[in-house]
Each structure stands twice: as structure tokens, then as C-alpha cells.
Design a protein around this motif. Structure first.
Motif, PDB file in Angstrom:
ATOM      1  N   THR A  54       0.836  -1.208   0.000  1.00 32.77           N
ATOM      2  CA  THR A  54       0.000   0.000   0.000  1.00 32.77           C
ATOM      3  C   THR A  54       0.870   1.256   0.000  1.00 32.77           C
ATOM      4  OG1 THR A  54      -1.735  -1.187   1.203  1.00 32.77           O
ATOM      5  CG2 THR A  54      -1.831   1.219   1.214  1.00 32.77           C
ATOM      6  N   TRP A  55       1.948   1.221   0.762  1.00 34.13           N
ATOM      7  CA  TRP A  55       2.856   2.365   0.781  1.00 34.13           C
ATOM      8  C   TRP A  55       3.524   2.545  -0.594  1.00 34.13           C
ATOM      9  CZ3 TRP A  55       4.153   6.732   2.868  1.00 34.13           C
ATOM     10  CH2 TRP A  55       5.405   7.282   2.620  1.00 34.13           C
ATOM     11  N   ALA A  56       3.938   1.457  -1.218  1.00 37.12           N
ATOM     12  CA  ALA A  56       4.532   1.546  -2.552  1.00 37.12           C
ATOM     13  C   ALA A  56       3.528   2.060  -3.568  1.00 37.12           C
ATOM     14  CB  ALA A  56       5.052   0.171  -2.975  1.00 37.12           C
ATOM     15  N   LEU A  57       2.260   1.648  -3.421  1.00 35.62           N
ATOM     16  CA  LEU A  57       1.209   2.133  -4.316  1.00 35.62           C
ATOM     17  C   LEU A  57       1.018   3.640  -4.159  1.00 35.62           C
ATOM     18  CD1 LEU A  57      -0.777   0.735  -6.313  1.00 35.62           C
ATOM     19  CD2 LEU A  57      -2.464   0.831  -4.489  1.00 35.62           C
ATOM     20  N   LEU A  58       1.004   4.100  -2.918  1.00 36.78           N
ATOM     21  CA  LEU A  58       0.864   5.535  -2.672  1.00 36.78           C
ATOM     22  C   LEU A  58       2.054   6.300  -3.218  1.00 36.78           C
ATOM     23  CD1 LEU A  58      -0.537   7.954  -1.302  1.00 36.78           C
ATOM     24  CD2 LEU A  58       0.627   7.307   0.824  1.00 36.78           C
ATOM     25  N   TYR A  59       3.241   5.761  -3.065  1.00 37.07           N
ATOM     26  CA  TYR A  59       4.451   6.426  -3.548  1.00 37.07           C
ATOM     27  C   TYR A  59       4.437   6.554  -5.070  1.00 37.07           C
ATOM     28  CZ  TYR A  59       9.428   7.240  -4.443  1.00 37.07           C
ATOM     29  OH  TYR A  59      10.618   7.753  -4.889  1.00 37.07           O
ATOM     30  N   GLU A  60       4.051   5.474  -5.763  1.00 38.84           N
ATOM     31  CA  GLU A  60       4.044   5.512  -7.223  1.00 38.84           C
ATOM     32  C   GLU A  60       2.881   6.336  -7.763  1.00 38.84           C
ATOM     33  OE1 GLU A  60       6.276   4.438  -9.241  1.00 38.84           O
ATOM     34  OE2 GLU A  60       7.540   3.483  -7.722  1.00 38.84           O
ATOM     35  N   ALA A  61       1.784   6.430  -7.004  1.00 38.58           N
ATOM     36  CA  ALA A  61       0.610   7.151  -7.501  1.00 38.58           C
ATOM     37  C   ALA A  61       0.851   8.647  -7.604  1.00 38.58           C
ATOM     38  CB  ALA A  61      -0.594   6.876  -6.607  1.00 38.58           C
ATOM     39  N   VAL A  62       1.812   9.174  -6.855  1.00 35.74           N
ATOM     40  CA  VAL A  62       2.070  10.619  -6.876  1.00 35.74           C
ATOM     41  C   VAL A  62       3.355  10.942  -7.630  1.00 35.74           C
ATOM     42  CG1 VAL A  62       0.796  11.043  -4.742  1.00 35.74           C
ATOM     43  CG2 VAL A  62       3.223  10.463  -4.627  1.00 35.74           C
ATOM     44  N   ARG A  63       3.874   9.996  -8.417  1.00 30.35           N
ATOM     45  CA  ARG A  63       5.060  10.237  -9.232  1.00 30.35           C
ATOM     46  C   ARG A  63       4.676  10.218 -10.704  1.00 30.35           C
ATOM     47  NH1 ARG A  63       8.551   6.422  -9.357  1.00 30.35           N
ATOM     48  NH2 ARG A  63      10.452   7.649  -9.637  1.00 30.35           N
ATOM     49  N   ARG A  64       5.286  11.076 -11.455  1.00 30.92           N
ATOM     50  CA  ARG A  64       4.996  11.158 -12.892  1.00 30.92           C
ATOM     51  C   ARG A  64       6.269  11.541 -13.634  1.00 30.92           C
ATOM     52  NH1 ARG A  64      -0.772  13.201 -15.012  1.00 30.92           N
ATOM     53  NH2 ARG A  64      -0.676  12.344 -17.117  1.00 30.92           N
ATOM     54  N   THR A  65       6.467  10.894 -14.781  1.00 29.09           N
ATOM     55  CA  THR A  65       7.654  11.140 -15.598  1.00 29.09           C
ATOM     56  C   THR A  65       7.270  11.949 -16.830  1.00 29.09           C
ATOM     57  OG1 THR A  65       8.648   9.060 -14.858  1.00 29.09           O
ATOM     58  CG2 THR A  65       9.554  10.076 -16.834  1.00 29.09           C
ATOM     59  N   ASN A  66       7.980  13.024 -17.040  1.00 29.36           N
ATOM     60  CA  ASN A  66       7.751  13.849 -18.220  1.00 29.36           C
ATOM     61  C   ASN A  66       8.319  13.126 -19.440  1.00 29.36           C
ATOM     62  OD1 ASN A  66       7.774  15.833 -20.259  1.00 29.36           O
ATOM     63  ND2 ASN A  66       7.971  17.470 -18.742  1.00 29.36           N
ATOM     64  N   PRO A  67       7.480  12.784 -20.447  1.00 29.28           N
ATOM     65  CA  PRO A  67       8.002  12.024 -21.600  1.00 29.28           C
ATOM     66  C   PRO A  67       8.999  12.811 -22.442  1.00 29.28           C
ATOM     67  CG  PRO A  67       5.740  12.735 -21.980  1.00 29.28           C
ATOM     68  CD  PRO A  67       6.049  13.061 -20.550  1.00 29.28           C
ATOM     69  N   ALA A  68       8.969  14.125 -22.381  1.00 32.62           N
ATOM     70  CA  ALA A  68       9.894  14.924 -23.197  1.00 32.62           C
ATOM     71  C   ALA A  68      11.274  15.013 -22.566  1.00 32.62           C
ATOM     72  CB  ALA A  68       9.318  16.323 -23.403  1.00 32.62           C
ATOM     73  N   THR A  69      11.308  15.267 -21.254  1.00 33.31           N
ATOM     74  CA  THR A  69      12.591  15.456 -20.575  1.00 33.31           C
ATOM     75  C   THR A  69      13.053  14.220 -19.816  1.00 33.31           C
ATOM     76  OG1 THR A  69      11.490  16.344 -18.605  1.00 33.31           O
ATOM     77  CG2 THR A  69      12.093  17.912 -20.342  1.00 33.31           C
ATOM     78  N   GLY A  70      12.132  13.299 -19.514  1.00 37.45           N
ATOM     79  CA  GLY A  70      12.487  12.118 -18.738  1.00 37.45           C
ATOM     80  C   GLY A  70      12.651  12.389 -17.261  1.00 37.45           C
ATOM     81  N   VAL A  71      12.245  13.578 -16.805  1.00 38.49           N
ATOM     82  CA  VAL A  71      12.368  13.951 -15.397  1.00 38.49           C
ATOM     83  C   VAL A  71      11.143  13.444 -14.637  1.00 38.49           C
ATOM     84  CG1 VAL A  71      12.563  15.858 -13.774  1.00 38.49           C
ATOM     85  CG2 VAL A  71      13.758  15.958 -15.981  1.00 38.49           C
ATOM     86  N   THR A  72      11.393  12.798 -13.511  1.00 38.49           N
ATOM     87  CA  THR A  72      10.318  12.297 -12.657  1.00 38.49           C
ATOM     88  C   THR A  72      10.124  13.242 -11.488  1.00 38.49           C
ATOM     89  OG1 THR A  72      10.825  10.005 -13.252  1.00 38.49           O
ATOM     90  CG2 THR A  72       9.522  10.366 -11.263  1.00 38.49           C
ATOM     91  N   SER A  73       8.876  13.589 -11.229  1.00 39.34           N
ATOM     92  CA  SER A  73       8.565  14.522 -10.145  1.00 39.34           C
ATOM     93  C   SER A  73       7.314  14.041  -9.419  1.00 39.34           C
ATOM     94  CB  SER A  73       8.333  15.935 -10.700  1.00 39.34           C
ATOM     95  OG  SER A  73       7.259  15.935 -11.629  1.00 39.34           O
ATOM     96  N   PHE A  74       7.109  14.600  -8.225  1.00 38.45           N
ATOM     97  CA  PHE A  74       5.940  14.273  -7.435  1.00 38.45           C
ATOM     98  C   PHE A  74       4.821  15.250  -7.787  1.00 38.45           C
ATOM     99  CE2 PHE A  74       9.409  12.502  -4.947  1.00 38.45           C
ATOM    100  CZ  PHE A  74       8.908  11.256  -4.606  1.00 38.45           C
ATOM    101  N   THR A  75       3.647  14.708  -8.071  1.00 36.24           N
ATOM    102  CA  THR A  75       2.515  15.523  -8.472  1.00 36.24           C
ATOM    103  C   THR A  75       1.222  14.772  -8.171  1.00 36.24           C
ATOM    104  OG1 THR A  75       1.418  16.609 -10.334  1.00 36.24           O
ATOM    105  CG2 THR A  75       2.636  14.616 -10.814  1.00 36.24           C
ATOM    106  N   ALA A  76       0.147  15.529  -8.073  1.00 35.50           N
ATOM    107  CA  ALA A  76      -1.179  14.934  -7.864  1.00 35.50           C
ATOM    108  C   ALA A  76      -1.939  14.777  -9.179  1.00 35.50           C
ATOM    109  CB  ALA A  76      -1.984  15.793  -6.890  1.00 35.50           C
TER     110      ALA A  76
END
Length: 310
Positions: A54-76
Motif C-alpha cells: 500500500t505504501w509503494a502504491l501511494l508512492y508511485e501514484a504521486v510520481r509522474r515522468t515527463n516524456p519529453a525530458t524524462g524527469v520524474t517529479s511528485f505531483t497529484a
């Protein structure tokens, strides 16, 4: 006349100061420590196999990778997208299917349980409870295969059903409404049987002796006692229908929008670039809804138990 005076009462014997001092709040009895030691393996198991995912699910749910730059950031943004578009349609489809099938299961399950509880046949009651325990867990691919054989395109019962509903098909919303109560009604029977067996015959006799009708008995005595159990059974059936996946996948595939099917589609790679974690967000939404259902079910179950124990 002489007045006699009996012996004066003596003071109570002195008690040990250690006995009169209340136990410290932090002290625990050996029995309590033994209970915690006995339940510790279960708590550790739940923490590892339920808490960490559940913690891993929460962690991955708020992460997103920008397809243009490849940068991963935390977002809702993943959570926001999971409540919009066809993802919202799938969530509404699951909620609508769960509400309808849970309502049907509660009505039929209560009537069945009441009939069995009032019967005096111990063998019949034990047979029904045993069958309910098996059928409540009989879902997924085996259940879908049975219904395909019975009510599929060339099923034996298909012609009879289509006399009532000419457009009936198992891979539609109506088909799922027909299938789901097969394992939800036995679950309702198992949930409500202890409460119906706990209704004492003396309560009914007392109500009749005071001039009350059957309606008065169920309105003022039986109904209030069974209401928490019935609502708890409804919540439990709703949660089971909402979380069901294999049966819907085998019967409907992608023809009926359901959140569990949409999650499987996203996790299998059917998603836009940069939205790989959208399935995690939808999974987190379903966990939140199921947790809400359990938060409602547990107090109702506890209240019903207090009624029956009094």
C-alpha cells in the motif's frame, strides 16, 4: 432498667500500602503481554504483505515522468486524471453495478436467511450454511464458465431468459447483474444468519401478548436489531462486488466499463506515455473506497453484536 452497650466497632484492619495504590497506567499484565505476543505474527504479516504494498502504491501514484525530458517529479496529476474522462466512467460503472447487485443480494439473502433460521430442520440449516460457505468463494473463471455454459450464446437457459429480456447477453451490464448475486447472496446468508438466529422467540411472544402485530414486532423489535447487520451485509456485498475482477474480465472483457478492468488495462501497458503510474492512482482510489466500506461495516457489526449479547 440497665442499658447495655455492645462492643464498639473496631477500625478496619490496616491494608498494605502497596495494595491500596492503583496499578500504574503503563503496567501490563502477563495475560495482556501474552495476547500481544500471540497476535504479533499476524500483525507482522499484515505489515509486510499489506502495509508495504500500500505504501509503494501511494508512492508511485504521486510520481509522474515527463516524456519529453524524462524527469520524474511528485505531483497529484495522476489522482486528478483518475477521476476524469473514461476513468471516471469506469468508476461510476463499478459503483452502479456494486450498488445494484448488493441491493438485490440483501433482499434475497435476508428472505432466504429468515426462512432457513425459522425452519426446525438442523440438517437443512447445516447444508445451507455449508453450501453458502462454498458458493461465497466460488467466483472468477469457474463461475464465468458455468454461466457461459448455461446462459451464453448457445446456453440451455438463454432462450428462456431472452423471452423476458430479448437483448440479454452475458457480456453486458445486465449479464453481470445476473451473475454477481450468485456469490453475493451466499455471503449475505453467512453474514446475517447469526443475527437472525439470535432473535429470541420470547420477544415475539411478548409482543404478541401485549397486543402487537407482526408489523409492530418487526418495526419496534426485530427491525432495529437486524438493521445494523443488514447494513453491514450490504456494505460487505458492495465491497465484494466492487473489487471483483476475474468474473467480469471473463464475461465482459472490455465491453462494460469497470474500474478493475480499466486498472488491468493500464497496468498491462495500454496507457499514454508519461501516464504509466495512472493505474497506481486508480488502484489507490479503489483501496480508499474499500477502506471506507470497512470503516462503515465494522461499527455496524459491533453494534449488532451488542444488541444480540444483551
Amino acid at each position: 432498667m440497665a442499658l447495655t452497650i455492645g462492643p464498639l466497632p473496631t477500625d478496619p484492619p490496616p491494608t498494605d500500602a502497596a495494595d491500596s495504590v492503583p496499578a500504574r497506567r503503563g503496567a501490563r499484565s502477563p495475560r495482556a503481554l501474552g495476547a500481544w505476543a500471540a497476535v504479533a505474527p499476524l500483525l507482522i504479516y499484515c505489515a509486510i504483505f499489506l502495509g508495504l504494498p500500500t505504501w509503494a502504491l501511494l508512492y508511485e501514484a504521486v510520481r509522474r515522468t515527463n516524456p519529453a525530458t524524462g524527469v520524474t517529479s511528485f505531483t497529484a496529476q495522476n489522482l486528478t486524471d483518475s477521476w476524469s474522462g473514461f476513468y471516471l466512467t469506469a468508476m461510476w460503472g463499478s459503483l452502479r453495478l456494486s450498488l445494484l447487485t448488493a441491493t438485490i443480494s440483501v433482499i434475497i439473502g435476508l428472505a432466504t436467511t429468515h426462512a432457513i433460521a425459522q425452519s426446525r430442520g438442523r440438517v437443512l440449516k447445516q447444508a445451507v450454511l455449508t453450501a453458502s460457505g462454498v458458493l461465497a468463494n466460488f467466483g472468477g473463471i469457474p463461475l464465468a464458465f458455468c454461466f457461459i455454459a448455461a446462459a451464453g450464446t448457445a446456453g440451455e437457459a438463454t432462450g428462456l431468459i431472452r423471452k423476458i429480456d430479448p437483448g440479454f447477453a452475458l457480456d453486458t451490464f445486465t449479464g453481470l447483474v445476473l451473475v454477481y448475486p450468485y456469490f453475493l447472496i451466499p455471503l449475505m446468508v453467512l453474514t446475517t444468519m447469526p443475527a437472525l438466529e439470535g432473535l429470541r422467540r420470547q420477544w415475539r411472544e411478548a409482543a404478541t401478548g401485549l397486543g402487537g402485530s407482526a408489523w409492530d414486532y418487526w418495526r419496534h423489535i426485530g427491525g432495529p436489531i437486524l438493521l445494523p447487520t443488514a447494513l453491514g451485509g450490504f456494505v460487505l456485498c458492495f465491497g465484494s462486488a466492487f473489487a471483483a475482477y476475474a468474473t467480469a474480465q471473463a464475461l465482459a472483457g472490455g465491453t462494460v466499463p469497470l474500474i478493475t478492468l480499466r486498472i488491468a488495462s493500464v497496468l498491462s501497458g495500454n496507457v499514454l506515455a508519461g501516464q504509466e503510474n495512472l493505474g497506481m492512482a486508480m488502484s489507490l482510489n479503489t483501496i480508499g473506497i474499500c477502506a471506507l466500506m470497512m470503516a462503515v461495516y465494522l461499527p455496524l457489526r459491533a453494534r449488532s453484536a451488542r444488541w444480540l449479547d444483551s
